[in-house]
Design a protein around this motif. Structure first.
Motif, short mmCIF file in Angstrom:
data_model
loop_
_atom_site.label_atom_id
_atom_site.label_comp_id
_atom_site.label_asym_id
_atom_site.label_seq_id
_atom_site.Cartn_x
_atom_site.Cartn_y
_atom_site.Cartn_z
N ARG A 221 42.49 28.09 35.91
CA ARG A 221 41.97 28.34 34.56
C ARG A 221 42.62 27.39 33.55
NH1 ARG A 221 43.02 33.70 36.33
NH2 ARG A 221 41.11 34.72 37.10
N LYS B 208 36.31 24.36 38.53
CA LYS B 208 35.45 25.54 38.52
C LYS B 208 35.08 25.96 39.94
CE LYS B 208 31.01 27.21 36.74
NZ LYS B 208 29.79 26.84 35.96
N ARG B 209 34.71 24.98 40.79
CA ARG B 209 34.37 25.31 42.17
C ARG B 209 35.56 25.87 42.93
NH1 ARG B 209 31.11 20.55 41.68
NH2 ARG B 209 32.82 19.27 42.47
N GLU C 116 36.19 29.45 41.82
CA GLU C 116 35.24 30.37 42.42
C GLU C 116 35.61 30.68 43.87
OE1 GLU C 116 31.55 28.41 41.91
OE2 GLU C 116 31.29 29.02 39.81
N THR C 117 36.05 29.66 44.61
CA THR C 117 36.48 29.88 45.99
C THR C 117 37.68 30.82 46.05
OG1 THR C 117 35.68 27.69 46.61
CG2 THR C 117 37.25 28.73 48.10
N GLN D 290 38.57 33.04 43.80
CA GLN D 290 38.17 34.39 43.37
C GLN D 290 37.47 35.15 44.50
OE1 GLN D 290 35.88 33.46 39.88
NE2 GLN D 290 37.59 33.81 38.48
N ARG D 291 36.61 34.45 45.23
CA ARG D 291 35.96 35.12 46.37
C ARG D 291 36.98 35.56 47.40
NH1 ARG D 291 31.98 31.02 45.67
NH2 ARG D 291 32.98 29.77 47.30
#
Length: 267
Positions: free
Chosen positions: A36, A233-234, A237-238, A240-241
């Motif tokens: 972030r 960002k990608r 997202e990885t 977070q999953r």
């Protein structure tokens, strides 16, 4: 900006190469926080580069008519010249973080430049070109460089990165002195007059190509920061999953343990 570059280097060090599947929840939370922060930094650098790009475009549009008029006048005053020396001025960068801007320029400089040269931009100190002088890209330095060029026996070339469109740029070599002979010429002008005009022309030409190089640099920096932001960002997202999978697995494990404990108590 140096602090931002340090943050990015800290966030994208070798520890990021570990697979998300091999991390604990605390490690995943730490990496998400760094992701972030990296997103915020790249967004700030992208917006700053875009703003500077618009400002440089306005400055260049306002300065270009003056530089062109001065070039036309100087060409009429300039006597026939036979330069014995050649000087190349290379417009690099003082900052970096601009994608392929510096590698592309360095490759062109090593292949096209021979002999004495002056490199504008402290990031080029590691290029180790022979007969090269590296100076900062300030207006005062450009004026001092124009003043110390001897127009009677020095041919001056400029190597810079020109912006083609929003997505591409190319390295160009242009000759700014001596100028092509104008027709009609002003004959038998005093030497002091054409030398003064030559110094003003060289200062204006260097200023013009400095603006064009900075415009290209800011455009490539905005593109590089946009791509870096998308990569962050990608990756976020990885992470977070993977964090949600780890958390769900922990909840499932706790429910299973409670169920097994309840069955044992019933027995």
């Amino acid at each position: 900006l140096r602090k931002a570059a340090g943050w990015m280097k800290k966030g994208w060090n070798a520890r990021w190469t570990r697979s998300p599947d091999a991390m604990s929840q605390s490690e995943l939370r730490r990496r998400m926080a760094l992701g972030r922060e990296s997103q915020k930094i790249t967004d700030a650098l992208r917006m700053t580069a875009s703003s500077r790009q618009r400002r440089l475009r306005l400055q260049l549009d306002a300065f270009l008519p003056y530089a062109q008029a001065l070039e036309t006048m100087t060409a009429r005053l300039q006597p026939p010249l036979m330069p014995q020396r050649r000087l190349t001025v290379i417009f690099a960068s003082d900052m970096g973080l601009c994608g392929a801007y510096l590698p592309m320029l360095r490759k062109a400089a090593l292949s096209k430049v021979s002999g004495p040269c002056v490199i504008i931009g402290r990031k080029a100190q590691s290029w180790r070109m022979p007969d090269a002088e590296v100076i900062a890209g300030s207006t005062a330095q450009l004026s001092a460089l124009a003043a110390r060029i001897e127009p009677a026996d020095t041919a001056v070339h400029v190597l810079y990165t020109a912006r083609i469109n929003a997505l591409s740029a190319e390295v160009k070599m242009v000759k700014i002195w001596p100028l092509p002979m104008a027709d009609p010429r002003v004959l038998q002008e005093p030497e002091a007059m054409w030398r003064m005009a030559a110094e003003d022309h060289l200062a204006a030409a260097l200023r013009r190509y400095a603006l064009e190089a900075k415009l290209s640099e800011q455009a490539m920096r905005a593109m590089a920061m946009e791509e870096a932001g998308e990569n962050a960002k990608r990756l976020l997202e990885t992470l977070q999953r993977q964090y949600h999978r780890e958390r769900q697995a922990l909840i499932t494990r706790e429910i299973t343990e409670l169920a097994v404990t309840g069955e044992m108590d019933d027995e």
